[in-house]
Motif scaffolding. Structure first.
Motif, PDB file in Angstrom:
ATOM      1  N   ASP A  45     -31.014-108.316 -82.135  1.00 33.82           N
ATOM      2  CA  ASP A  45     -31.053-106.973 -81.568  1.00 33.82           C
ATOM      3  C   ASP A  45     -30.905-105.919 -82.655  1.00 33.82           C
ATOM      4  N   GLN A  46     -30.146-106.234 -83.696  1.00 34.52           N
ATOM      5  CA  GLN A  46     -29.970-105.278 -84.781  1.00 34.52           C
ATOM      6  C   GLN A  46     -31.267-105.079 -85.553  1.00 34.52           C
ATOM      7  N   SER A  47     -31.958-106.162 -85.866  1.00 34.65           N
ATOM      8  CA  SER A  47     -33.230-106.027 -86.579  1.00 34.65           C
ATOM      9  C   SER A  47     -34.277-105.337 -85.705  1.00 34.65           C
ATOM     10  N   ARG A  48     -34.280-105.626 -84.430  1.00 35.89           N
ATOM     11  CA  ARG A  48     -35.228-104.958 -83.539  1.00 35.89           C
ATOM     12  C   ARG A  48     -34.983-103.451 -83.525  1.00 35.89           C
ATOM     13  N   THR A  49     -33.726-103.051 -83.612  1.00 37.30           N
ATOM     14  CA  THR A  49     -33.394-101.626 -83.652  1.00 37.30           C
ATOM     15  C   THR A  49     -33.965-100.982 -84.903  1.00 37.30           C
ATOM     16  N   VAL A  50     -33.800-101.639 -86.035  1.00 39.84           N
ATOM     17  CA  VAL A  50     -34.308-101.075 -87.294  1.00 39.84           C
ATOM     18  C   VAL A  50     -35.833-101.103 -87.313  1.00 39.84           C
ATOM     19  N   GLN A  51     -36.434-102.114 -86.718  1.00 37.29           N
ATOM     20  CA  GLN A  51     -37.897-102.160 -86.630  1.00 37.29           C
ATOM     21  C   GLN A  51     -38.431-100.961 -85.841  1.00 37.29           C
ATOM     22  N   ALA A  52     -37.769-100.640 -84.729  1.00 36.45           N
ATOM     23  CA  ALA A  52     -38.188 -99.484 -83.934  1.00 36.45           C
ATOM     24  C   ALA A  52     -38.003 -98.192 -84.720  1.00 36.45           C
ATOM     25  N   TRP A  53     -36.896 -98.102 -85.441  1.00 41.91           N
ATOM     26  CA  TRP A  53     -36.643 -96.929 -86.295  1.00 41.91           C
ATOM     27  C   TRP A  53     -37.737 -96.785 -87.348  1.00 41.91           C
ATOM     28  N   ALA A  54     -38.108 -97.874 -87.989  1.00 45.02           N
ATOM     29  CA  ALA A  54     -39.127 -97.831 -89.035  1.00 45.02           C
ATOM     30  C   ALA A  54     -40.474 -97.387 -88.477  1.00 45.02           C
ATOM     31  N   GLN A  55     -40.799 -97.846 -87.278  1.00 43.41           N
ATOM     32  CA  GLN A  55     -42.053 -97.433 -86.651  1.00 43.41           C
ATOM     33  C   GLN A  55     -42.060 -95.933 -86.376  1.00 43.41           C
ATOM     34  N   GLU A  56     -40.907 -95.423 -85.913  1.00 36.68           N
ATOM     35  CA  GLU A  56     -40.830 -93.994 -85.643  1.00 36.68           C
ATOM     36  C   GLU A  56     -40.943 -93.184 -86.933  1.00 36.68           C
ATOM     37  N   VAL A  57     -40.292 -93.655 -87.992  1.00 43.19           N
ATOM     38  CA  VAL A  57     -40.382 -92.968 -89.285  1.00 43.19           C
ATOM     39  C   VAL A  57     -41.831 -92.944 -89.772  1.00 43.19           C
ATOM     40  N   GLU A 272     -29.196 -95.213 -79.074  1.00 45.90           N
ATOM     41  CA  GLU A 272     -29.751 -95.563 -77.768  1.00 45.90           C
ATOM     42  C   GLU A 272     -30.636 -96.801 -77.857  1.00 45.90           C
ATOM     43  N   THR A 273     -31.450 -96.864 -78.895  1.00 43.29           N
ATOM     44  CA  THR A 273     -32.310 -98.040 -79.079  1.00 43.29           C
ATOM     45  C   THR A 273     -31.481 -99.298 -79.269  1.00 43.29           C
ATOM     46  N   GLY A 274     -30.443 -99.197 -80.099  1.00 42.66           N
ATOM     47  CA  GLY A 274     -29.589-100.345 -80.360  1.00 42.66           C
ATOM     48  C   GLY A 274     -28.910-100.865 -79.108  1.00 42.66           C
ATOM     49  N   LEU A 275     -28.431 -99.961 -78.284  1.00 42.92           N
ATOM     50  CA  LEU A 275     -27.776-100.369 -77.039  1.00 42.92           C
ATOM     51  C   LEU A 275     -28.767-101.038 -76.090  1.00 42.92           C
ATOM     52  N   GLU A 276     -29.985-100.524 -76.048  1.00 45.09           N
ATOM     53  CA  GLU A 276     -31.004-101.142 -75.199  1.00 45.09           C
ATOM     54  C   GLU A 276     -31.316-102.560 -75.667  1.00 45.09           C
ATOM     55  N   GLU A 277     -31.433-102.739 -76.979  1.00 47.03           N
ATOM     56  CA  GLU A 277     -31.730-104.069 -77.514  1.00 47.03           C
ATOM     57  C   GLU A 277     -30.567-105.026 -77.276  1.00 47.03           C
ATOM     58  N   MET A 278     -29.334-104.538 -77.466  1.00 45.32           N
ATOM     59  CA  MET A 278     -28.169-105.386 -77.235  1.00 45.32           C
ATOM     60  C   MET A 278     -28.055-105.749 -75.755  1.00 45.32           C
ATOM     61  N   ASP A 279     -28.362-104.805 -74.878  1.00 48.60           N
ATOM     62  CA  ASP A 279     -28.321-105.085 -73.443  1.00 48.60           C
ATOM     63  C   ASP A 279     -29.325-106.162 -73.058  1.00 48.60           C
ATOM     64  N   ALA A 280     -30.510-106.111 -73.663  1.00 54.09           N
ATOM     65  CA  ALA A 280     -31.543-107.094 -73.339  1.00 54.09           C
ATOM     66  C   ALA A 280     -31.075-108.502 -73.695  1.00 54.09           C
ATOM     67  N   LEU A 281     -30.504-108.672 -74.876  1.00 58.80           N
ATOM     68  CA  LEU A 281     -29.985-109.978 -75.254  1.00 58.80           C
ATOM     69  C   LEU A 281     -28.734-110.328 -74.461  1.00 58.80           C
ATOM     70  N   GLY A 282     -27.950-109.313 -74.101  1.00 60.48           N
ATOM     71  CA  GLY A 282     -26.768-109.553 -73.283  1.00 60.48           C
ATOM     72  C   GLY A 282     -27.122-110.086 -71.907  1.00 60.48           C
ATOM     73  N   ARG A 283     -28.193-109.544 -71.318  1.00 63.28           N
ATOM     74  CA  ARG A 283     -28.635-110.037 -70.004  1.00 63.28           C
ATOM     75  C   ARG A 283     -29.123-111.472 -70.113  1.00 63.28           C
TER      76      ARG A 283
END
Length: 360
Positions: A45-57, A272-283
């Motif tokens: 989930d942490q890497s997915r968060t940074v991947q989304a950040w990189a795409q936005e940048v 917000e992105t990080g929490l969404e990714e963590m929630d997905a793996l949490g579910r």
């Protein structure tokens, strides 16, 4: 390779050659390829968060800034991330609080057990301390790195082969742990064991350890623990650690203002992105532990408060860092103030809490 080796300025009307790993852009433009080092896997989930950040940048800079990922410590080790960011071996890095005690001592205030069970509140505090507390900020400035945004880890759980009813029942048990959580376990007579998360499954199976912590619910599928742990305890320790994404300060300062703005704008949505990714793996983890018949339990509020008072960890943290010349009490006071201010406005529920409520 030096930091400047990843930046290219193509002068109008002149030929140019791309240096190092930099990507070429049109005449008169600069392009940056930022090397990112992480100890996480590509699918975490942490890497997915940074991947989304990189795409936005990349979108905000029209391709002027891109990120190249180096996962699972393939570029530098987790304990080298800060130094590597300073000396140019990497431009961006994931820095874990468990590895940062010597370089970012004030950052480790967020590891103190029993302060908050809300990961969103903890992450807001990490950001606000950077802006509001000079002592906290000075560690980053001294290391030559800039905080971009925090990544979520969630609240600590304890996975066990046998159930417990009170903190003192942990006495004598060998439990995989790390950071200040290990010190909390020592105060109730447990035996903290330093161990990488990848070794926990086999060690539980072989009886080398009786349990594990310093993991959150969303971490369990990654390490094969969500369908093999008979008892999961919510111990009241709360958010037990953190990791952050940092950038070399000199590199950031050398970038055009619009690129700097892009990095900061994208960082503004990372929580917000990080929490969404963590929630997905949490579910996902919740479904697996529920299907496996895992039994949940938690200590009472009274037991947790008694454990907190007996541990004296906050006082020890202040004293230890005060001896090093830090205004540690001021940092702790601000951390607690921010928690008090942020808690009422956050509606976020940690995945472990949500799963326990669903199972009850």
């Amino acid at each position: 390779m030096s930091v400047t080796g990843r930046r290219v300025l193509l002068a109008a009307g002149l030929g140019a050659t791309c240096l190092g790993a930099a990507a070429c852009s049109g005449p008169g433009q600069e392009s940056y390829v930022l090397e990112y080092s992480t100890y996480s896997t590509a699918t975490s989930d942490q890497s997915r968060t940074v991947q989304a950040w990189a795409q936005e940048v990349e979108q905000l800079t029209d391709g002027g800034v891109t990120v190249r990922f180096h996962y699972s410590q393939s570029l530098v080790g987790a304990d080298e991330a800060i130094q590597a960011s300073l000396d140019g071996r990497t431009d961006l890095a994931q820095v874990g609080s468990l590895y940062a005690a010597s370089d970012l001592a004030m950052y480790t205030v967020i590891e103190l057990p029993f302060e908050t069970t809300n990961p969103e509140v903890q992450m807001r505090a990490i950001e606000r301390l950077y802006e509001e507390n000079d002592t906290y900020r000075e560690d980053f400035d001294r290391q030559g790195i800039r905080l971009l945004y925090p990544l979520p880890l969630g609240s600590a759980l304890v996975g066990l082969n046998d159930p417990v009813e009170r903190p003192d029942d942990l006495a004598g048990l060998s439990i995989r742990s790390g950071g200040l959580t290990s010190e909390a376990l020592l105060t109730v007579g447990a035996n903290p064991v330093a161990m990488t998360a990848t070794d926990v499954y086999e060690s539980m199976e072989r009886g080398v350890i009786d349990g594990y912590t310093s993991l959150a619910l969303a971490n369990l599928p990654t390490f094969g623990l969500s369908d093999s742990t008979p008892y999961l305890l919510e111990p009241g320790i709360g958010v037990y650690a953190s990791s952050i994404v940092v950038i070399n300060e000199d590199l950031f300062d050398s970038m055009p203002p619009d690129y700097q703005d892009a990095l900061l704008e994208a960082s503004g949505s990372a929580i917000e992105t990080g929490l969404e990714e963590m929630d997905a793996l949490g579910r996902e983890a919740c479904q697996e532990v529920t299907a496996a018949g895992t039994e949940f339990s938690s200590f009472t509020d009274e037991q947790v408060q008694d454990w907190k008072q007996r541990s004296g960890l906050a006082e020890a943290w202040v004293a230890r860092n005060g001896e090093r010349g830090y205004d540690a009490q001021g940092v702790l006071d601000d951390y607690r103030r921010i928690i008090t201010e942020e808690s009422p406005v956050s509606t976020y529920a940690d995945p472990l809490v949500a799963c326990m409520e669903q199972a009850s």
